[in-house]
Enzyme design. Structure first.
Site, mmCIF file in Angstrom:
data_model
loop_
_atom_site.group_PDB
_atom_site.id
_atom_site.type_symbol
_atom_site.label_atom_id
_atom_site.label_comp_id
_atom_site.label_asym_id
_atom_site.label_seq_id
_atom_site.Cartn_x
_atom_site.Cartn_y
_atom_site.Cartn_z
ATOM 1 N N TRP A 73 0.817 -1.218 0.000
ATOM 2 C CA TRP A 73 0.000 0.000 0.000
ATOM 3 C C TRP A 73 0.850 1.266 0.000
ATOM 4 O O TRP A 73 0.333 2.355 -0.007
ATOM 5 C CB TRP A 73 -0.907 0.009 1.237
ATOM 6 C CG TRP A 73 -0.177 -0.357 2.492
ATOM 7 C CD1 TRP A 73 0.537 0.494 3.293
ATOM 8 C CD2 TRP A 73 -0.051 -1.656 3.059
ATOM 9 N NE1 TRP A 73 1.104 -0.201 4.331
ATOM 10 C CE2 TRP A 73 0.757 -1.524 4.219
ATOM 11 C CE3 TRP A 73 -0.531 -2.918 2.715
ATOM 12 C CZ2 TRP A 73 1.090 -2.613 5.036
ATOM 13 C CZ3 TRP A 73 -0.196 -3.989 3.527
ATOM 14 C CH2 TRP A 73 0.592 -3.839 4.665
ATOM 15 N N CYS B 142 20.671 3.067 14.982
ATOM 16 C CA CYS B 142 19.563 4.030 14.968
ATOM 17 C C CYS B 142 20.003 5.385 14.408
ATOM 18 O O CYS B 142 21.020 5.932 14.833
ATOM 19 C CB CYS B 142 19.009 4.213 16.379
ATOM 20 S SG CYS B 142 17.666 5.419 16.449
ATOM 21 N N GLY C 289 -9.722 -10.887 12.275
ATOM 22 C CA GLY C 289 -10.027 -10.453 13.642
ATOM 23 C C GLY C 289 -10.614 -9.055 13.738
ATOM 24 O O GLY C 289 -10.685 -8.327 12.746
ATOM 25 N N TYR C 290 -11.052 -8.716 14.950
ATOM 26 C CA TYR C 290 -11.668 -7.399 15.220
ATOM 27 C C TYR C 290 -12.686 -7.057 14.133
ATOM 28 O O TYR C 290 -12.516 -6.109 13.361
ATOM 29 C CB TYR C 290 -10.596 -6.316 15.318
ATOM 30 C CG TYR C 290 -9.838 -6.338 16.621
ATOM 31 C CD1 TYR C 290 -10.494 -6.508 17.831
ATOM 32 C CD2 TYR C 290 -8.458 -6.164 16.654
ATOM 33 C CE1 TYR C 290 -9.798 -6.524 19.030
ATOM 34 C CE2 TYR C 290 -7.754 -6.177 17.849
ATOM 35 C CZ TYR C 290 -8.429 -6.354 19.030
ATOM 36 O OH TYR C 290 -7.746 -6.360 20.212
ATOM 37 N N CYS D 176 18.623 10.670 21.474
ATOM 38 C CA CYS D 176 17.744 9.837 22.295
ATOM 39 C C CYS D 176 18.114 9.966 23.775
ATOM 40 O O CYS D 176 19.137 9.464 24.228
ATOM 41 C CB CYS D 176 17.825 8.380 21.858
ATOM 42 S SG CYS D 176 16.718 7.302 22.781
ATOM 43 N N THR E 185 -8.572 -11.520 23.375
ATOM 44 C CA THR E 185 -7.785 -10.503 24.051
ATOM 45 C C THR E 185 -8.080 -10.471 25.546
ATOM 46 O O THR E 185 -7.165 -10.377 26.358
ATOM 47 C CB THR E 185 -8.082 -9.113 23.455
ATOM 48 O OG1 THR E 185 -7.779 -9.150 22.073
ATOM 49 C CG2 THR E 185 -7.248 -8.047 24.128
ATOM 50 N N GLU F 196 -4.756 1.166 6.494
ATOM 51 C CA GLU F 196 -4.721 1.646 7.878
ATOM 52 C C GLU F 196 -5.754 0.941 8.748
ATOM 53 O O GLU F 196 -5.490 0.617 9.907
ATOM 54 C CB GLU F 196 -4.932 3.168 7.934
ATOM 55 C CG GLU F 196 -3.788 3.985 7.346
ATOM 56 C CD GLU F 196 -2.470 3.751 8.094
ATOM 57 O OE1 GLU F 196 -2.504 3.240 9.227
ATOM 58 O OE2 GLU F 196 -1.418 4.082 7.532
ATOM 59 N N TYR G 230 -5.849 8.235 15.409
ATOM 60 C CA TYR G 230 -4.685 7.766 14.675
ATOM 61 C C TYR G 230 -4.950 7.692 13.174
ATOM 62 O O TYR G 230 -4.193 8.219 12.356
ATOM 63 C CB TYR G 230 -4.205 6.391 15.170
ATOM 64 C CG TYR G 230 -3.326 5.767 14.123
ATOM 65 C CD1 TYR G 230 -2.024 6.226 13.941
ATOM 66 C CD2 TYR G 230 -3.816 4.812 13.230
ATOM 67 C CE1 TYR G 230 -1.225 5.740 12.928
ATOM 68 C CE2 TYR G 230 -3.025 4.317 12.216
ATOM 69 C CZ TYR G 230 -1.737 4.778 12.069
ATOM 70 O OH TYR G 230 -0.955 4.316 11.055
ATOM 71 N N CYS H 182 19.848 -0.013 18.905
ATOM 72 C CA CYS H 182 20.244 1.389 19.026
ATOM 73 C C CYS H 182 21.536 1.705 18.260
ATOM 74 O O CYS H 182 21.735 2.841 17.837
ATOM 75 C CB CYS H 182 20.403 1.763 20.502
ATOM 76 S SG CYS H 182 18.875 1.566 21.463
ATOM 77 N N ASP I 229 0.791 6.378 16.756
ATOM 78 C CA ASP I 229 0.379 4.981 16.937
ATOM 79 C C ASP I 229 1.283 4.366 17.999
ATOM 80 O O ASP I 229 2.054 5.050 18.670
ATOM 81 C CB ASP I 229 0.486 4.223 15.615
ATOM 82 C CG ASP I 229 1.925 3.933 15.271
ATOM 83 O OD1 ASP I 229 2.793 4.756 15.602
ATOM 84 O OD2 ASP I 229 2.203 2.872 14.688
#
Length: 359
Positions: free
Chosen positions: A21, A206, A87-88, A212, A301, A43, A126, A203, A144
DNA sequence: CACCCGTGGGA
DNA sequence: TTCCCAAGGGT
């Protein structure tokens, strides 16, 4: 533009994930347009769902329904059948409602502003920000689970979630650039998914490690701070797989709302109640030669469900049954959630065998 | 705000 | 095995 923002965009240009996508920076530069329909669809599917789980469903949906108008023309049942297993399921019901609303109230085009998007079914804070940012280039803060983790580490935010949400949103908004806001949002999410992971973040590679605070002063893995979770209760029930003399299985529809709303099931006891449901043959929907066919466990859940499975064969055609009969080899086309496939497989081991074009 | 709402994969 | 959790939304 802040150093963190610039570094992240540079990193994204060379390290972004390739997703069905997504329009990459290179493709954007070449003039390839973003399709809000595909962004929206992805999304919704990605809500609380892994990228790998979404890919085949996304490809199947855009193949079957290439535009929002095609989706609006589909029936809710067809959408639920295509969504089965992901799901959901309220997402699928709202997906259809949203497609209808876009076509009925917005001329078939998604609104480009946060408020317009949030007024649509299934689109919250979101998703509205993600669509506005990625599809319409609006410089809004996209927050998110990835962003919550990355931001809470960058600024060593000790406030536990979800109370820290407003602070995280403000930090994200301050980092979001007027140019390429969609790429920046996706860069933050890619960073969270591939480097700034929940456990053992990488890290050392990163792109924003210098900025950070958690890495400089403590341990990034300690963030974000979250409230303690509750234990998962166990519920009991029974499920009944009735098979006709013609090798058909009796299915019925669940109620439109609530757990597995609108999906198909075999007759079961009322296991969604807070109290444990009956688990014996006496609770069968009608008299037959029910025999025990095993037990299945399914983890939702917020509770664990254990179902005793019973089976009966050669059920004669009955006129007043609440449901419909489906040939065993046609079961895969029904809107069966995963738990119901487990139940049926316990009673009919070959029901979902992977051979033949209908299975 | 707290709770409800699926599933499968990885550590 | 057990636990965690993955691009949240609705109520």
């Amino acid at each position: 533009m802040q150093p963190i923002t610039a570094n992240l965009l540079d990193w994204y240009d060379s390290h972004h994930r390739i997703l069905p996508w997504r329009i990459s920076p290179r493709e954007q530069k070449a003039g390839k347009a973003v399709d809000p329909y595909r962004i929206w669809l992805s999304e919704i599917m990605l809500q609380q769902t892994t990228v790998e789980a979404v890919k085949p469903y996304f490809n199947a949906f855009v193949e079957k329904w290439p535009t929002v108008k095609d989706l609006a023309a589909a029936s809710q049942d067809a959408v639920l059948r295509a969504w089965a297993g992901l799901g959901y399921y309220s997402r699928a019901r709202n997906l259809k409602k949203c497609a209808d609303a876009v076509c009925a109230d917005h001329g078939g085009s998604f609104p480009s502003d946060i408020n317009g998007l949030k007024s649509l079914p299934g689109i919250g804070d979101y998703t509205a920000a993600a669509i506005a940012s990625i599809a319409f280039n609006r410089p809004v803060a996209v927050v998110d689970g990835n962003v919550e983790r990355v931001i809470s580490r960058l600024y060593a935010i000790d406030t536990p979630l979800p109370a820290a949400k407003s602070e995280i949103r403000a930090r994200m908004q301050a980092l979001t650039p007027d140019e390429r806001p969609g790429d920046f949002a996706q860069a933050m999410m890619d960073l969270g998914a591939t480097i700034c992971t929940p456990k053992r973040p990488a890290c050392f590679v990163c792109p924003v490690k210098e900025g950070c605070e958690a890495l400089q002063t403590s341990d990034p893995e300690l963030y974000p701070v979250k409230a303690a979770k509750k234990e998962r209760p166990i519920r009991l029930g029974a499920a009944f797989v009735a098979v006709s003399a013609d090798n058909e299985v009796l299915l019925r529809s669940r109620t439109e709302t609530g757990l597995l709303g609108g999906m198909a099931e075999v007759p079961t006891t009322a296991w969604t109640a807070r109290q444990d449901g009956a688990t014996d043959i006496a609770s069968a929907p009608f008299a037959a030669d029910w025999i025990a066919a095993g037990n299945i466990t399914h983890i939702f859940t917020h509770f664990e469900l254990r179902l005793a499975v019973f089976k009966a064969g050669n059920i004669p055609a009955m006129q007043n049954l609440d449901g419909w009969w489906v040939k065993i080899e046609k079961l895969s086309a029904e809107a069966l959630p995963t738990i119901m496939k487990k139940v049926i497989a316990a009673a009919i081991p070959h029901a979902f065998a992977k051979r033949g074009k209908d299975v």
